[in-house]
Design a protein around this motif. Structure first.
Motif, short mmCIF file in Angstrom:
data_model
loop_
_atom_site.label_atom_id
_atom_site.label_comp_id
_atom_site.label_asym_id
_atom_site.label_seq_id
_atom_site.Cartn_x
_atom_site.Cartn_y
_atom_site.Cartn_z
N GLY A 165 0.79 -1.23 0.00
CA GLY A 165 0.00 0.00 0.00
C GLY A 165 0.82 1.27 0.00
O GLY A 165 0.25 2.37 0.06
N SER A 166 2.14 1.17 -0.08
CA SER A 166 2.97 2.37 0.04
C SER A 166 4.29 2.16 -0.69
O SER A 166 4.66 1.03 -1.01
CB SER A 166 3.23 2.65 1.53
N GLY A 167 4.96 3.27 -0.96
CA GLY A 167 6.36 3.30 -1.38
C GLY A 167 6.82 2.20 -2.32
O GLY A 167 6.30 2.04 -3.44
N SER A 227 15.74 -6.53 2.15
CA SER A 227 16.72 -6.21 3.18
C SER A 227 17.04 -4.72 3.04
O SER A 227 16.14 -3.91 2.77
CB SER A 227 17.95 -7.10 3.03
N SER A 228 18.28 -4.34 3.20
CA SER A 228 18.67 -2.92 3.16
C SER A 228 20.19 -2.84 3.17
O SER A 228 20.86 -3.77 3.63
CB SER A 228 18.10 -2.22 4.40
N PRO A 245 18.13 -2.12 -0.73
CA PRO A 245 18.11 -0.75 -1.26
C PRO A 245 18.99 0.19 -0.45
O PRO A 245 19.19 0.00 0.76
CB PRO A 245 16.63 -0.34 -1.13
N ILE A 293 15.95 5.43 -0.63
CA ILE A 293 14.92 5.52 -1.66
C ILE A 293 13.84 6.50 -1.19
O ILE A 293 13.43 6.45 -0.02
CB ILE A 293 14.27 4.13 -1.90
N MET A 298 8.53 6.29 3.98
CA MET A 298 9.43 5.92 5.09
C MET A 298 10.56 6.93 5.24
O MET A 298 10.81 7.45 6.34
CB MET A 298 10.01 4.51 4.87
N THR A 299 11.26 7.24 4.16
CA THR A 299 12.40 8.15 4.27
C THR A 299 11.94 9.60 4.44
O THR A 299 12.66 10.41 5.03
CB THR A 299 13.35 8.02 3.06
P1 NAP Z 1 6.83 2.54 3.48
O1 NAP Z 1 6.49 3.51 2.43
O2 NAP Z 1 6.69 2.93 4.91
O3 NAP Z 1 5.99 1.20 3.22
C1 NAP Z 1 6.02 0.13 4.12
C2 NAP Z 1 4.67 -0.53 4.13
O4 NAP Z 1 4.70 -1.64 5.06
C3 NAP Z 1 3.57 0.43 4.64
O5 NAP Z 1 2.42 0.34 3.84
C4 NAP Z 1 3.31 -0.08 6.05
O6 NAP Z 1 2.00 0.16 6.53
C5 NAP Z 1 3.54 -1.58 5.86
N1 NAP Z 1 3.68 -2.26 7.14
C6 NAP Z 1 4.28 -1.80 8.26
N2 NAP Z 1 4.15 -2.69 9.27
C7 NAP Z 1 3.42 -3.72 8.76
C8 NAP Z 1 2.93 -4.92 9.31
N3 NAP Z 1 3.13 -5.26 10.60
N4 NAP Z 1 2.21 -5.75 8.52
C9 NAP Z 1 1.95 -5.42 7.22
N5 NAP Z 1 2.40 -4.30 6.65
C10 NAP Z 1 3.12 -3.45 7.41
O7 NAP Z 1 8.33 2.05 3.33
P2 NAP Z 1 9.24 1.75 2.05
O8 NAP Z 1 10.30 2.75 2.03
O9 NAP Z 1 8.41 1.52 0.85
O10 NAP Z 1 9.92 0.39 2.52
C11 NAP Z 1 9.56 -0.89 2.03
C12 NAP Z 1 10.64 -1.88 2.46
O11 NAP Z 1 11.90 -1.47 1.94
C13 NAP Z 1 10.82 -1.99 3.98
O12 NAP Z 1 11.09 -3.33 4.32
C14 NAP Z 1 12.05 -1.13 4.23
O13 NAP Z 1 12.73 -1.51 5.41
C15 NAP Z 1 12.84 -1.42 2.98
N6 NAP Z 1 13.85 -0.40 2.67
C16 NAP Z 1 13.47 0.88 2.40
C17 NAP Z 1 14.45 1.82 2.11
C18 NAP Z 1 14.13 3.25 1.78
O14 NAP Z 1 15.07 4.07 1.69
N7 NAP Z 1 12.87 3.62 1.59
C19 NAP Z 1 15.81 1.45 2.11
C20 NAP Z 1 16.15 0.13 2.41
C21 NAP Z 1 15.16 -0.79 2.68
P3 NAP Z 1 1.73 1.52 7.40
O15 NAP Z 1 2.09 2.66 6.50
O16 NAP Z 1 0.30 1.43 7.75
O17 NAP Z 1 2.64 1.42 8.59
#
Ligand code: NAP
Length: 257
Positions: free
Chosen positions: A14-16, A151-152, A194, A197, A201-202
């Motif tokens: 649902g996000s990002g 992962s990350s 990643p 990004i 989240m960021t």
């Molecule tokens: P995001 O926009 O916050 O999206 C994460 C999604 O996961 C949100 O929709 C969130 O829902 C959902 N979520 C959280 N807790 C959950 C749970 N218990 N059960 C089911 N869904 C849950 O983050 P993103 O940046 O796209 O990150 C996606 C993945 O990439 C994550 O694993 C993150 O650690 C990884 N990552 C991101 C980055 C970056 O720079 N963005 C870098 C390295 C790794 P809510 O919004 O309702 O909490």
């Protein structure tokens, strides 16, 4: 199209990054089970997808019973799972010491038992629960599949706090062990690490924490969700059919290994 006829479960859809991965997998012909904590965000994602036959459901990946229930619904809807993208995750949780980090320059000493445990439950237990349920369907139906764990760079390097880094390193451990075990069932398991990004989240990370990472990225820009989604399509498709137990890090050069 590379994924015609395949069914992909995407957590955190649902996000990002999860939303963009869902869009790219659908544009290659996959039907998507978009699942997230808040079902309305998963439904919004489904409304954006190319093609038809997509599905949205709620799940809390940190709860084993919720994951079993969600896979039951996906199985009833599609009768198969070809791709699992274990993407749901959090970088920040009440009690993880982030506020104190900004005020004092220290985080770990302020991290609570509950803050550490809850983050691990989402980022690690969630990956395990979803992987276990997905392989039951993959083995039953077609003895083939591709699992992609998010992962990350925090799992590869010093970046990230101790709970987030531990969780993302654990995801790499799960990836390797599962790949070793599941290869004989035709199931490949890989990870994406990643860099920074641009996602919600960021957007929530204060600039004093993110700026050093931006400055340390040789390509001179932050990544976009598309940078991760194209990697996910590669790992999901037969283009990567001899790749398992590996990680790929689209990170602009922030971490080189
Ligand atoms: P995001 O926009 O916050 O999206 C994460 C999604 O996961 C949100 O929709 C969130 O829902 C959902 N979520 C959280 N807790 C959950 C749970 N218990 N059960 C089911 N869904 C849950 O983050 P993103 O940046 O796209 O990150 C996606 C993945 O990439 C994550 O694993 C993150 O650690 C990884 N990552 C991101 C980055 C970056 O720079 N963005 C870098 C390295 C790794 P809510 O919004 O309702 O909490």
């Amino acid at each position: 199209m590379k994924l015609e006829g395949r069914v992909a479960v995407v957590t955190g859809a649902g996000s990002g990054i999860g939303r963009e991965i869902s869009r790219h997998l659908a544009s290659e012909g996959a039907r998507i089970a978009a699942v997230d904590l808040r079902p309305e965000t998963a439904e919004e994602t489904v409304a954006m997808l190319e093609g038809s036959g997509h599905f949205a459901a709620a799940v809390d990946v940190s709860e084993g019973t919720s994951v079993v229930e969600m896979f039951g619904k996906v199985d009833a809807e599609f009768g198969r799972v070809d791709i699992l993208v274990n993407n749901a995750g959090v970088d920040h949780i009440p009690g993880d010491g982030r506020d104190e980090l900004l005020a004092t320059g220290q985080q770990t000493i302020h991290m609570s038992d509950e803050g550490f445990t809850k983050l691990m439950a989402i980022n690690v237990n969630g990956v395990f629960f979803c992987l276990r349920e997905a392989i039951k369907v993959m083995q039953r139906e077609q003895n083939a599949g591709s699992i992609i764990n998010m992962s990350s760079v925090a799992g590869l390097s010093q970046y990230g706090n101790v709970s987030y880094s531990a969780s993302k390193a654990a995801v790499l451990g799960i990836t390797r062990a599962a790949a070793g075990e599941l290869g004989r069932f035709g199931i490949r398991v890989n990870a994406i690490c990643p860099g920074v990004i641009d996602t919600p989240m960021t957007a929530g990370i204060p600039d004093p924490m993110l700026d050093p990472l931006r400055r340390a990225t040789p390509l001179g820009r932050t990544g976009q969700p598309r940078d991760i989604a194209t990697t996910a399509v590669f790992l999901a498709s037969d283009d990567s059919s001899f790749i398992t137990g590996q990680w790929i890090s689209p990170n602009g050069g922030l971490v080189m290994q």
